[in-house]
Design a protein around this motif. Structure first.
Motif, short mmCIF file in Angstrom:
data_model
loop_
_atom_site.label_atom_id
_atom_site.label_comp_id
_atom_site.label_asym_id
_atom_site.label_seq_id
_atom_site.Cartn_x
_atom_site.Cartn_y
_atom_site.Cartn_z
N MET A 276 71.77 -21.75 72.17
CA MET A 276 71.60 -22.89 73.36
C MET A 276 73.27 -23.48 72.92
SD MET A 276 71.52 -25.73 70.72
CE MET A 276 71.47 -26.77 72.41
N GLY A 277 73.48 -24.29 74.02
CA GLY A 277 74.60 -25.03 74.09
C GLY A 277 74.79 -25.99 74.78
N SER A 278 75.84 -26.90 75.10
CA SER A 278 75.99 -27.97 75.79
C SER A 278 77.41 -27.97 76.54
CB SER A 278 76.30 -29.26 74.75
OG SER A 278 76.62 -30.45 75.46
N PHE A 279 77.20 -28.51 77.80
CA PHE A 279 78.61 -28.35 78.63
C PHE A 279 79.59 -29.43 78.13
CE2 PHE A 279 75.16 -26.74 81.45
CZ PHE A 279 75.51 -25.23 81.37
N SER A 280 79.04 -30.46 77.55
CA SER A 280 79.95 -31.87 77.41
C SER A 280 81.16 -31.86 76.66
CB SER A 280 78.96 -32.98 76.73
OG SER A 280 78.42 -32.60 75.58
N LYS A 281 81.26 -30.86 75.76
CA LYS A 281 82.48 -30.75 75.00
C LYS A 281 83.76 -29.91 75.74
CE LYS A 281 79.43 -31.83 71.90
NZ LYS A 281 78.38 -32.05 72.50
N THR A 282 83.56 -28.80 76.55
CA THR A 282 84.64 -28.18 77.02
C THR A 282 84.38 -28.02 78.53
OG1 THR A 282 84.97 -26.63 74.92
CG2 THR A 282 85.60 -25.84 77.07
N PHE A 283 83.19 -28.19 79.20
CA PHE A 283 82.91 -27.92 80.49
C PHE A 283 82.77 -29.10 81.50
CE2 PHE A 283 81.56 -24.47 77.78
CZ PHE A 283 82.27 -23.43 78.47
N CYS A 284 83.27 -30.14 80.85
CA CYS A 284 83.54 -31.62 81.60
C CYS A 284 82.19 -32.15 82.48
CB CYS A 284 84.38 -31.16 82.76
SG CYS A 284 85.99 -30.41 82.41
N SER A 285 81.00 -31.91 81.52
CA SER A 285 79.90 -32.44 82.34
C SER A 285 78.74 -32.66 81.08
CB SER A 285 79.22 -31.68 83.34
OG SER A 285 78.02 -31.96 84.04
N ASN A 286 77.80 -33.35 81.51
CA ASN A 286 76.54 -33.44 80.91
C ASN A 286 75.81 -31.80 81.14
OD1 ASN A 286 77.04 -35.86 79.86
ND2 ASN A 286 75.64 -36.99 81.21
N GLY A 287 74.77 -31.58 80.32
CA GLY A 287 73.85 -30.33 80.57
C GLY A 287 74.19 -29.60 79.45
N GLY A 288 72.91 -28.53 79.55
CA GLY A 288 73.09 -27.73 78.29
C GLY A 288 72.16 -26.55 78.94
N PHE A 289 71.96 -25.56 77.97
CA PHE A 289 71.51 -24.13 78.34
C PHE A 289 70.66 -23.53 77.37
CE2 PHE A 289 75.69 -23.06 77.05
CZ PHE A 289 75.46 -22.01 76.03
N LEU A 290 69.88 -22.64 77.52
CA LEU A 290 69.35 -21.54 76.41
C LEU A 290 69.42 -20.25 77.04
CD1 LEU A 290 67.54 -21.30 73.90
CD2 LEU A 290 65.63 -21.20 75.14
N ALA A 291 69.97 -19.27 76.49
CA ALA A 291 70.25 -18.15 76.86
C ALA A 291 69.42 -17.01 75.91
CB ALA A 291 71.73 -17.60 76.70
N THR A 292 68.85 -16.08 76.62
CA THR A 292 67.79 -15.17 75.79
C THR A 292 67.89 -13.90 76.59
OG1 THR A 292 65.52 -14.81 75.39
CG2 THR A 292 65.84 -16.03 77.38
N ARG A 293 67.66 -12.93 76.09
CA ARG A 293 67.54 -11.58 76.57
C ARG A 293 66.01 -11.28 77.21
NH1 ARG A 293 70.21 -10.34 72.06
NH2 ARG A 293 68.34 -9.84 70.84
N SER A 294 65.21 -12.15 76.99
CA SER A 294 63.64 -11.94 77.47
C SER A 294 63.45 -12.92 78.61
CB SER A 294 62.75 -12.30 76.03
OG SER A 294 61.52 -12.49 76.75
#
Length: 601
Positions: A276-294
């Protein structure tokens, strides 16, 4: 370079109490009126703000950049070098980012108008999910409106009350809160201690083969700028049937080949269980994500990760900005920007070291400059702010008590001369602040804190996990007063609590009366830390520790911890962390609620 302000001397302020206390002191207010019991905090905050030593709630007057105009709560500020922004590659000013935002506004409007589980998705958000999955080596990605929501929901959506969580004690607050909301079976381990994780997993699986275990860590820890051994953690998870979740908020995009962060640096892209991660540090926006293979996990999170259902989706503008930022991150331009960022981090760290300021961790966008005393940090921050250098002061409880630091955040677009100027000002203000604090002769503050709501914690022996084998002799040699006691010994409030006591055999009873602070008690035997521990709140409580065999009992007062931290900071921190970890386990055994303010550092 900067616009300096008039600089009042804090020593002229009538109340030096603004240099004392912390947010921890107001974390557990009591009283029947939920509204009025916040007033103690507000009085403390207002006094600090009036004295110019409140480093929070500042205001930007333009877009983030290497130089910015920033004002404090009083409206005072100026243009100066900024080391206080989360825009690691400097993409906020990139023309392609702004063009993407304008185009999305034109094509989709400003609002998503629905949650991801309903009708809040756009063709842009679906494209972003695919792009993140490709960058990190995962087939399925769920987007969230904030990074906090992603961290919290990734845990709360998957974990149920009988499941277990094993997490680094320095994990981000969103992860701590997600854990607390999900299960009482939370096992914190010493920072970056992969061996401790394996031991915990082995112990849990011996006792519980039916329920799930989630191991939580971060790709780059933001307060210490250090990274875990992800290979070892993933291997341990597979050995014991646990699931690994890695929070890449600070490293994804800003570090590693192709911006893959610590996962790429450790050859684990697409290999860990969950990211999981956040966009607010490098990607110029609020927001986040969860990545999975399932696909099952991704769909499950859509309906059981509450922000996917009960919060609006990322706006089209935010989605377009992140998508374009990710394109730049993965391009050759991104490689150039990451190289510039690392070069600037190394310039800053080297310059701080030349001034005698210790930097914590490894080179990254985060440069934690150790200060120690919170009072020193507050004065130095105030003076740096008025001299046009903007930094973030981090105090207890965000870090351990007595471990204040400037958490400097570097950008790829900083110029070397800006960084060197900032270091010059920081070094000057720190030197002045140390002189000021010495002259004010403020009372020493405890280096171990305990919630007043905790009355007593049980005394089941276990290892103090952060101590090294030769720490016990050091602790005993350090004691100003060490007595060999036999039979029953009573230690009363005010009677030689400023000491370590050594018990050969028998019983020790501690009567605290109105001591007013918790006293950690560590039980030791045969040169080995056993870690029997009692925590008391000092309000007339008493407790007994009975030694069945030859043992040594170390009764360690706060003043001893403070002196130990000054004499041997590394040993003091190991002891502090050990006591916090033991207390954490005792509270869980009692099914007591745990405040995130109680276990930091």
């Amino acid at each position: 370079m900067s616009t300096p302000l008039a600089e009042p001397l804090l020593s002229d302020h009538p109340d030096p109490q603004v240099l004392l206390g912390s947010m921890f002191d107001f974390a557990n207010p009591t009283g029947p009126d939920l509204l009025t019991r916040t007033e103690g905090f507000e009085a403390w905050r207002r006094a600090r703000s009036a004295a110019g030593v409140w480093p929070f709630s500042r205001v930007l007057h333009a877009a983030p950049g290497p130089e910015m105009e920033i004002s404090d709560e009083r409206g005072l500020g100026g243009l100066g070098v900024s080391l206080a922004c989360q825009d690691y590659l400097g993409l906020t000013a990139h023309p392609a980012i702004r063009e993407a935002a304008v185009k999305a506004l034109h094509d989709f409007g400003p609002h998503s108008a629905g949650s991801p589980a309903l009708a809040g998705n756009t063709v842009l958000s679906l494209e972003l999910e695919r792009a993140i999955g490709e960058a990190l080596g995962f087939e399925h990605v769920a987007l969230f409106p904030t990074g906090w929501a992603a961290g919290y929901a990734s845990i709360a959506g998957l974990i149920r009350p009988d499941d277990h969580i094993v997490m680094d004690q320095l994990s981000h607050a969103c992860l701590q809160q997600g854990a607390l909301a999900s299960t009482r079976n939370i096992h914190r381990h010493a920072h970056l201690n992969a061996a401790a994780v394996r031991e915990l997993l082995q112990k849990i699986r011996r006792q519980d083969a039916r329920n799930g275990i989630l191991v939580i860590t971060e790709g780059l820890f933001s307060m210490d700028s250090d990274v875990p051994d992800l290979q070892a953690l993933q291997a341990a998870c597979r050995e014991f049937g646990a699931t690994l979740l890695v929070d890449v908020a600070h490293d994804f995009g800003s570090m590693g080949p192709g911006g893959g962060g610590s996962l790429a640096l450790q050859d684990l892209v697409g290999q860990v269980d969950l990211v999981m991660g956040s966009f607010s540090k490098t990607f110029c926006s609020n927001g986040g994500f969860l990545a999975t293979r399932s696909e099952a996990v991704r769909q499950y999170m859509k309906f059981y990760g509450s922000p996917q259902t009960f919060s609006n989706a990322l706006s089209p503008i935010q989605t377009a900005v992140v998508l374009e930022a990710l394109r730049i991150v993965r391009s050759n331009e991104g490689n150039v920007l990451r190289a510039a960022l690392l070069r600037n981090a190394e310039i800053l760290r080297e310059a701080l070291g030349t001034e005698g300021i210790r930097c914590i961790g490894m080179p990254s966008a985060i440069v934690p400059a150790h200060i120690g005393d919170e009072a020193v940090g507050r004065i130095a921050w105030s003076r740096a702010h008025t001299r046009g250098v903007h930094v973030n002061l981090v105090e207890f409880p965000a870090v351990a008590d007595g471990s204040a630091r400037f958490r400097m955040q570097v950008m790829a677009s900083h110029k070397p001369e800006q960084l060197l100027h900032a270091v010059k000002v920081v070094a000057e203000t720190l030197a002045e602040a140390r002189e000021e604090v010495a002259r004010l002769d403020l009372p020493k503050r405890s280096r171990f804190r305990q919630s007043p709501a905790v009355q007593e914690v049980g005394t089941t022996a276990r290892a103090l996990p952060a101590l090294l084998p030769d720490d016990l002799p050091k602790l005993l040699r350090f004691a100003r007063l060490a007595k060999h006691l036999a039979g029953e010994t009573v230690i009363r409030a005010g009677e030689s609590l400023d000491a370590l006591y050594v018990l050969q055999k028998g019983e020790v009873r501690i009567e605290l009366e109105q001591l007013g602070q918790a006293v950690p008690v560590a039980l030791c035997g045969a040169g080995e830390i056993l870690g029997e521990m009692s925590m008391l709140d000092g309000k007339g409580a008493s407790a007994s520790v009975v030694a069945e065999t030859d043992v040594e009992l170390a009764c360690i007062d706060h003043a001893v911890l403070a002196r130990l931290g000054e004499t041997d900071p590394a040993l003091g921190m190991r002891l502090y962390r050990s006591l916090a970890l033991v207390l954490d386990e005792r509270l869980r055994a009692r099914n007591a609620p745990i405040s995130p303010f109680e276990f930091i550092g």
